[in-house]
Design an enzyme around this catalytic site. Sequence first.
Site, mmCIF file in Angstrom:
data_model
loop_
_atom_site.group_PDB
_atom_site.id
_atom_site.type_symbol
_atom_site.label_atom_id
_atom_site.label_comp_id
_atom_site.label_asym_id
_atom_site.label_seq_id
_atom_site.Cartn_x
_atom_site.Cartn_y
_atom_site.Cartn_z
ATOM 1 N N ASP A 80 46.059 6.485 25.669
ATOM 2 C CA ASP A 80 45.850 7.472 26.854
ATOM 3 C C ASP A 80 45.668 8.695 26.205
ATOM 4 O O ASP A 80 46.440 9.864 26.473
ATOM 5 C CB ASP A 80 47.350 7.653 27.737
ATOM 6 C CG ASP A 80 47.207 8.614 28.942
ATOM 7 O OD1 ASP A 80 46.057 8.718 29.295
ATOM 8 O OD2 ASP A 80 48.321 9.266 29.365
ATOM 9 N N ASP B 291 42.921 10.878 26.731
ATOM 10 C CA ASP B 291 42.449 11.806 27.663
ATOM 11 C C ASP B 291 41.418 12.434 27.047
ATOM 12 O O ASP B 291 41.112 13.524 27.063
ATOM 13 C CB ASP B 291 43.429 12.779 28.165
ATOM 14 C CG ASP B 291 44.336 12.400 29.161
ATOM 15 O OD1 ASP B 291 43.907 11.870 30.244
ATOM 16 O OD2 ASP B 291 45.648 12.149 29.175
ATOM 17 N N ASP C 295 40.445 13.516 35.005
ATOM 18 C CA ASP C 295 41.951 13.865 34.227
ATOM 19 C C ASP C 295 41.350 13.712 32.666
ATOM 20 O O ASP C 295 41.607 12.711 32.265
ATOM 21 C CB ASP C 295 42.864 12.929 34.497
ATOM 22 C CG ASP C 295 44.366 13.436 34.071
ATOM 23 O OD1 ASP C 295 44.350 14.423 33.524
ATOM 24 O OD2 ASP C 295 45.359 12.783 34.282
ATOM 25 N N HIS D 60 42.203 8.730 38.785
ATOM 26 C CA HIS D 60 41.936 9.720 37.621
ATOM 27 C C HIS D 60 40.979 9.148 36.672
ATOM 28 O O HIS D 60 41.396 8.149 36.052
ATOM 29 C CB HIS D 60 43.056 9.954 36.920
ATOM 30 C CG HIS D 60 43.931 11.382 37.905
ATOM 31 N ND1 HIS D 60 45.084 11.563 37.475
ATOM 32 C CD2 HIS D 60 43.855 12.013 38.879
ATOM 33 C CE1 HIS D 60 45.666 12.646 37.938
ATOM 34 N NE2 HIS D 60 44.736 12.688 38.875
ATOM 35 N N LYS E 186 52.151 4.618 34.871
ATOM 36 C CA LYS E 186 51.593 4.944 33.502
ATOM 37 C C LYS E 186 52.284 3.841 32.567
ATOM 38 O O LYS E 186 53.207 3.284 33.028
ATOM 39 C CB LYS E 186 52.023 6.246 33.139
ATOM 40 C CG LYS E 186 51.605 6.536 31.673
ATOM 41 C CD LYS E 186 51.940 8.079 31.613
ATOM 42 C CE LYS E 186 51.187 8.497 29.999
ATOM 43 N NZ LYS E 186 51.145 9.787 29.800
ATOM 44 N N HIS F 240 46.029 4.668 31.798
ATOM 45 C CA HIS F 240 47.394 4.387 31.942
ATOM 46 C C HIS F 240 47.524 2.959 31.831
ATOM 47 O O HIS F 240 48.651 2.430 32.501
ATOM 48 C CB HIS F 240 47.760 5.044 33.197
ATOM 49 C CG HIS F 240 47.970 6.479 33.177
ATOM 50 N ND1 HIS F 240 48.746 7.357 33.959
ATOM 51 C CD2 HIS F 240 47.566 7.218 32.194
ATOM 52 C CE1 HIS F 240 48.537 8.398 33.740
ATOM 53 N NE2 HIS F 240 47.925 8.396 32.341
HETATM 54 C C1 RNT Z 1 49.495 11.999 32.667
HETATM 55 C C2 RNT Z 1 48.720 11.836 33.860
HETATM 56 C C3 RNT Z 1 48.776 13.186 34.749
HETATM 57 C C4 RNT Z 1 48.439 14.244 33.880
HETATM 58 C C5 RNT Z 1 47.953 15.553 34.788
HETATM 59 C C6 RNT Z 1 48.164 16.731 33.986
HETATM 60 O O1 RNT Z 1 49.319 11.060 31.689
HETATM 61 O O2 RNT Z 1 47.590 11.449 33.650
HETATM 62 O O3 RNT Z 1 47.739 12.935 35.647
HETATM 63 O O4 RNT Z 1 47.349 14.086 33.171
HETATM 64 O O5 RNT Z 1 48.712 15.537 35.735
HETATM 65 ZN ZN ZN Z 2 46.226 11.029 35.259
#
Ligand code: RNT
Ligand code: ZN
Length: 420
Positions: free
Chosen positions: A290, A292, A322, A282, A223, A258
């Site tokens: 990041d 999500d 993810d 992911h 990351k 990441h």
């Molecule tokens: C975090 C990572 C990780 C999480 C999960 C919950 O930045 O992406 O993969 O999102 O494990």
């Molecule tokens: Zn992840």
Amino acid sequence: MKSQYLNAKEKYARIGVDIGDAISVLKSIPISIHCWQGDDVNGFENIGQSLSGGIQATGNYFGKARTPDELMADFDKAISLIPGKKRINLHASYAIFDGEPADRDNLKPEHFTKWVCFAKKKGLGIDFNSTYFSHPKAKDGLTLSHPDPKIREFWINHGVSCRRIAAFIAKELNTYCLHNVWIPDGLKDIPADRLSPRLRLKDSLDQIFSEKFDNVIDSVESKVFGIGLESYTVGSNEFYMSYAAGHNSVYNLLDNGHYHPNEKVSDKIASLLAFFDKVPLHITRSVHWDSDHVVLFDDETKEIANEIIRNDAADKVLIGLDFFDASINRVAAWVVGARSVQKALLNALLHPWEYLKKLQDNADFTELMVLREELKTYPFSEVWTAYCEDQNVPANESWLSYVKQYEQDVLQHRNSSPTA
Ligand code: RNT
Ligand code: ZN
């Protein structure tokens, strides 16, 4: 309808693409759907810890799953609207305790038998993540790289237990289980020592990965930074890439949220394929950082899918999702994200890659550009419709009415505390 399909078939056949072949490949590619979209990465431990580790779920949409039964029911609703082969991606924090709860360093396969039963009933594979966040021992942002050997030992034992659980799952389900390690470890401000935490992490990982298991695929996820941990990330890209390169059965997992915003994971996949026989992934959507957000059928998702398909790597790239959005219906979020990845894969399967590669090699960049642009308006939707019909799921936005019905019948009746 039929004639539209035949029309599409003919159009694609003219450029050397067989849509029947595309559909049959698509059917065989599993997507690992993350359990944590269903409850904002909460889990079932009830240890009074809010989400930590530099990640955040924002929004307060009603009806989030509060118990294993609710999460399974919501997940089941989502997968009924997603075509193709599916796996479920679990986190250790989703252990189900019948009696005394166990701490993270003492988790056992029996805490996951309910998930295994669920997976068997639904025909899903399971992937597994050890959970190094939202826990009192991860409070200061350090786990496997912590200077205190006692804290490190706790988290090493967690990793060891999780791999045993992954091995149990793989055996029960008779398919591989991807066990992924992501740790939050990092610092808010400029470090005085960047090396020692990394050497400690290396040693912790060596201890975690020392036991050998059939059918467990291990991965480490790097990351660039986390919230509150902006200045230094122990598990950086270079660190894990090097670690994976030096360890036969450990792979580098790419999460496309990441990296720096101008770095593209689609471009990294082929680099890894040149050296590794597995590339765990992911797929997320990062907005400026990041964040999500829910995955969409957008350019980067399409390019990731192109890399998987044109390199014939559908069995090497382990596709997982993810994202966690708490601001919209969580079941719909799952469905949108998973269907988007499948659309991107289908889009990739409908390209004549051998021909396009030849154009590149012959330096015919004019035809390459023209053909790729024209392909964007080919009758993709006819093929997607045929695929969804084949898989018995709604082909268009009508799937949302099933989620709305579920929202009315089930989600709306959930208040903050679960009923027995
Ligand atoms: C975090 C990572 C990780 C999480 C999960 C919950 O930045 O992406 O993969 O999102 O494990
Ligand atoms: Zn992840």
